[in-house]
Design a protein around this motif. Sequence first.
Motif, PDB file in Angstrom:
ATOM      1  N   HIS A  75       1.772   1.886  -3.513  1.00 19.64           N
ATOM      2  CA  HIS A  75       0.610   2.373  -4.266  1.00 19.64           C
ATOM      3  C   HIS A  75       0.346   3.849  -3.980  1.00 19.64           C
ATOM      4  O   HIS A  75       0.152   4.650  -4.885  1.00 19.64           O
ATOM      5  N   PHE A  81      -4.955  12.501   2.255  1.00 14.76           N
ATOM      6  CA  PHE A  81      -4.318  11.847   1.112  1.00 14.76           C
ATOM      7  C   PHE A  81      -4.097  12.824  -0.046  1.00 14.76           C
ATOM      8  O   PHE A  81      -3.079  12.777  -0.730  1.00 14.76           O
ATOM      9  N   VAL A 105     -13.010   1.944   2.020  1.00 18.98           N
ATOM     10  CA  VAL A 105     -12.209   1.428   3.143  1.00 18.98           C
ATOM     11  C   VAL A 105     -12.655   2.003   4.493  1.00 18.98           C
ATOM     12  O   VAL A 105     -12.193   1.545   5.539  1.00 18.98           O
ATOM     13  N   LEU A 154      -4.784  -4.698  -2.944  1.00 23.03           N
ATOM     14  CA  LEU A 154      -6.190  -5.107  -3.090  1.00 23.03           C
ATOM     15  C   LEU A 154      -6.333  -6.595  -2.780  1.00 23.03           C
ATOM     16  O   LEU A 154      -7.249  -7.021  -2.069  1.00 23.03           O
ATOM     17  N   MET A 186      -9.764  11.285 -11.377  1.00 21.13           N
ATOM     18  CA  MET A 186      -8.819  10.655 -10.434  1.00 21.13           C
ATOM     19  C   MET A 186      -9.203  11.002  -8.985  1.00 21.13           C
ATOM     20  O   MET A 186      -9.138  10.147  -8.095  1.00 21.13           O
ATOM     21  N   LEU A 194     -11.458   5.013 -14.385  1.00 25.73           N
ATOM     22  CA  LEU A 194     -10.008   4.822 -14.414  1.00 25.73           C
ATOM     23  C   LEU A 194      -9.521   4.740 -15.863  1.00 25.73           C
ATOM     24  O   LEU A 194      -8.528   5.375 -16.242  1.00 25.73           O
ATOM     25  N   PHE A 197       0.835  -1.204   0.000  1.00 24.65           N
ATOM     26  CA  PHE A 197       0.000   0.000   0.000  1.00 24.65           C
ATOM     27  C   PHE A 197       0.872   1.258   0.000  1.00 24.65           C
ATOM     28  O   PHE A 197       0.545   2.258  -0.647  1.00 24.65           O
ATOM     29  N   ARG A 242      -2.402   4.205  10.014  1.00 23.17           N
ATOM     30  CA  ARG A 242      -3.692   3.941   9.357  1.00 23.17           C
ATOM     31  C   ARG A 242      -4.113   2.485   9.595  1.00 23.17           C
ATOM     32  O   ARG A 242      -5.285   2.189   9.804  1.00 23.17           O
ATOM     33  N   ARG A 257      -7.462   0.918  11.480  1.00 26.55           N
ATOM     34  CA  ARG A 257      -8.333  -0.156  10.965  1.00 26.55           C
ATOM     35  C   ARG A 257      -8.509  -1.262  12.006  1.00 26.55           C
ATOM     36  O   ARG A 257      -9.625  -1.719  12.272  1.00 26.55           O
ATOM     37  N   PHE A 305     -12.332   5.147  -3.065  1.00 29.60           N
ATOM     38  CA  PHE A 305     -11.506   4.257  -2.238  1.00 29.60           C
ATOM     39  C   PHE A 305     -11.658   4.618  -0.762  1.00 29.60           C
ATOM     40  O   PHE A 305     -11.804   3.738   0.085  1.00 29.60           O
ATOM     41  N   SER A 306     -11.641   5.916  -0.471  1.00 31.01           N
ATOM     42  CA  SER A 306     -11.801   6.317   0.933  1.00 31.01           C
ATOM     43  C   SER A 306     -13.157   5.873   1.459  1.00 31.01           C
ATOM     44  O   SER A 306     -13.278   5.425   2.597  1.00 31.01           O
ATOM     45  N   ARG A 356      -9.789  12.438   6.313  1.00 28.83           N
ATOM     46  CA  ARG A 356      -8.972  11.304   5.859  1.00 28.83           C
ATOM     47  C   ARG A 356      -8.661  11.432   4.368  1.00 28.83           C
ATOM     48  O   ARG A 356      -7.508  11.331   3.940  1.00 28.83           O
TER      49      ARG A 356
HETATM   50  C1  HEM Z   1      -6.421   7.260 -10.048  1.00 33.03           C
HETATM   51  C2  HEM Z   1      -6.364   6.112  -9.457  1.00 33.03           C
HETATM   52  C3  HEM Z   1      -6.346   5.904  -7.982  1.00 33.03           C
HETATM   53  C4  HEM Z   1      -6.389   6.789  -6.968  1.00 33.03           C
HETATM   54  C5  HEM Z   1      -6.446   8.307  -7.043  1.00 33.03           C
HETATM   55  C6  HEM Z   1      -6.348   6.043  -5.737  1.00 33.03           C
HETATM   56  C7  HEM Z   1      -6.375   6.597  -4.476  1.00 33.03           C
HETATM   57  C8  HEM Z   1      -6.435   5.895  -3.301  1.00 33.03           C
HETATM   58  C9  HEM Z   1      -6.586   6.459  -2.000  1.00 33.03           C
HETATM   59  C10 HEM Z   1      -6.708   7.932  -1.698  1.00 33.03           C
HETATM   60  C11 HEM Z   1      -6.612   5.458  -1.118  1.00 33.03           C
HETATM   61  C12 HEM Z   1      -6.706   5.563   0.403  1.00 33.03           C
HETATM   62  C13 HEM Z   1      -8.127   5.554   0.890  1.00 33.03           C
HETATM   63  C14 HEM Z   1      -8.232   5.698   2.376  1.00 33.03           C
HETATM   64  O1  HEM Z   1      -7.506   5.020   3.119  1.00 33.03           O
HETATM   65  O2  HEM Z   1      -9.068   6.489   2.846  1.00 33.03           O
HETATM   66  C15 HEM Z   1      -6.472   4.237  -1.852  1.00 33.03           C
HETATM   67  C16 HEM Z   1      -6.487   2.994  -1.287  1.00 33.03           C
HETATM   68  C17 HEM Z   1      -6.379   1.851  -2.011  1.00 33.03           C
HETATM   69  N1  HEM Z   1      -6.182   1.725  -3.360  1.00 33.03           N
HETATM   70 FE1  HEM Z   1      -6.049   3.204  -4.689  1.00 33.03          FE
HETATM   71  N2  HEM Z   1      -6.287   4.715  -6.026  1.00 33.03           N
HETATM   72  C18 HEM Z   1      -6.293   4.580  -7.383  1.00 33.03           C
HETATM   73  C19 HEM Z   1      -6.274   3.416  -8.107  1.00 33.03           C
HETATM   74  C20 HEM Z   1      -6.250   2.160  -7.552  1.00 33.03           C
HETATM   75  C21 HEM Z   1      -6.323   0.918  -8.278  1.00 33.03           C
HETATM   76  C22 HEM Z   1      -6.515   0.812  -9.769  1.00 33.03           C
HETATM   77  C23 HEM Z   1      -6.246  -0.080  -7.365  1.00 33.03           C
HETATM   78  C24 HEM Z   1      -6.286  -1.566  -7.570  1.00 33.03           C
HETATM   79  C25 HEM Z   1      -6.022  -2.193  -8.656  1.00 33.03           C
HETATM   80  C26 HEM Z   1      -6.126   0.523  -6.069  1.00 33.03           C
HETATM   81  C27 HEM Z   1      -6.020  -0.151  -4.891  1.00 33.03           C
HETATM   82  C28 HEM Z   1      -6.145   0.398  -3.653  1.00 33.03           C
HETATM   83  C29 HEM Z   1      -6.320  -0.360  -2.454  1.00 33.03           C
HETATM   84  C30 HEM Z   1      -6.354  -1.866  -2.333  1.00 33.03           C
HETATM   85  C31 HEM Z   1      -6.462   0.541  -1.405  1.00 33.03           C
HETATM   86  C32 HEM Z   1      -6.731   0.270   0.055  1.00 33.03           C
HETATM   87  C33 HEM Z   1      -5.635  -0.458   0.755  1.00 33.03           C
HETATM   88  C34 HEM Z   1      -5.975  -0.619   2.196  1.00 33.03           C
HETATM   89  O3  HEM Z   1      -7.007  -0.142   2.647  1.00 33.03           O
HETATM   90  O4  HEM Z   1      -5.163  -1.201   2.927  1.00 33.03           O
HETATM   91  N3  HEM Z   1      -6.133   1.878  -6.219  1.00 33.03           N
HETATM   92  N4  HEM Z   1      -6.351   4.536  -3.187  1.00 33.03           N
END
Ligand code: HEM
Length: 350
Positions: free
Chosen positions: A31, A187, A152, A80, A141, A109, A28, A293, A297, A148-149, A183
């Motif tokens: 990412h 980010f 989760v 993920l 984006m 996306l 993470f 973080r 959780r 995502f926020s 939150r």
């Molecule tokens: C423009 C594309 C993306 C943006 C701006 C983005 C942004 C974010 C943000 C802000 C979070 C944190 C959310 C939080 O904790 O409140 C997050 C978590 C996450 N994102 Fe992305 N994301 C994007 C694309 C992706 C893609 C394509 C995947 C998977 C293939 C992905 C997988 C994850 C996963 C699994 C988490 C949560 C991990 C966890 O909770 O431990 N994201 N993302």
Amino acid sequence: MDPAQLIPIVDPIPIPGPWFDVLLIITFLAHILFMNVVVGGAVISLAGHVSGKGVPLSRSLSKRMPTILALTINMGVAPLLFLQTVYGQFDYTSSVLMAGYWLAVVGLLLAAYYGLYIYDFKFDGLGGLRTPLLVLTLGMMLWIGFMFSNNVTLMLRPEKWFDYFTTNGAGFLNLDDPVLYPRYLHFMVGSLAVGGLFVALVAHFKAEPEHLETGMVWFTRATLVNIAVGVWFLMALPKDIMLRFMGGHLPSTAVLVLGLVGALALVWSGMKRNPVLAAVLTVITVLFMVIARHIVRTAYLAPWFDSSQLPVTGEYSTLMLFLFFLAVGLPCVFWLVRTYLKPDNAQGDA
Ligand code: HEM
């Protein structure tokens, strides 16, 4: 009704849950740093167009952003999978409850990806259309990040899942959660900082002092703002969880204090205009924040779930195989990134 009745039954996993927690945290981290660069880079490009003074920087960023979005997506797949392995009964449920919004992420996306490619390949021909295109792409984006926020945080609140019965089965988000907004903002402001740092790093290695200054200014100011947003985030947490970070639980407090010291060190390195030092400190600080973080959780889910109690089948061979490919794969990825970043190889820079 007891919310516990809404939580699906867990399946056994090959090895103890905490192994996956560690892998989740590490992947993470990767990412989120790439996500920061692409979102922050898009904002800085946009600012360049709006002010009219930063077009050369916007052009330089336009060439890199499609690749960085690709890396963001790739680096998102691993967390993920780990998330679903350990917390699937929560995360799948929240994904289903917000299904329409969640499925739309895939289309958005793809559209954002196209947007960044058009912005790069047609940069000169687009003229005045660059700004609206970038606004649209950035908007998508930002929306994806917000989804995502939502997901989760919704997964942490089984008591909220009852809304399903009052919304006649329609999808819903986690908008009534006061933690969601600071939150998410944490980010996104972090993205401005890391995006700025990326600009400064590229400028440093390509000896472009004017971009270095711009990047470090974004980095320093956004980090200062993010300290305030982080305090808001902490205060918005449920009281018992917040107090864990304020002396109630020593390891949690230590992680937060280290993260805060890291944040102050970031501001200092930003003021010194030293991008390499800032980059090292950023990775360390964000790591502490990602661990914090994770603690949040764990604390939210404590009434329902403990990852170390998951039933285990004991198939360690799968872990060994995974670690082997990780050890072989990571150096290859580093080599690829280094090759890509070499000035002669950066797309269109030759
Ligand atoms: C423009 C594309 C993306 C943006 C701006 C983005 C942004 C974010 C943000 C802000 C979070 C944190 C959310 C939080 O904790 O409140 C997050 C978590 C996450 N994102 Fe992305 N994301 C994007 C694309 C992706 C893609 C394509 C995947 C998977 C293939 C992905 C997988 C994850 C996963 C699994 C988490 C949560 C991990 C966890 O909770 O431990 N994201 N993302």
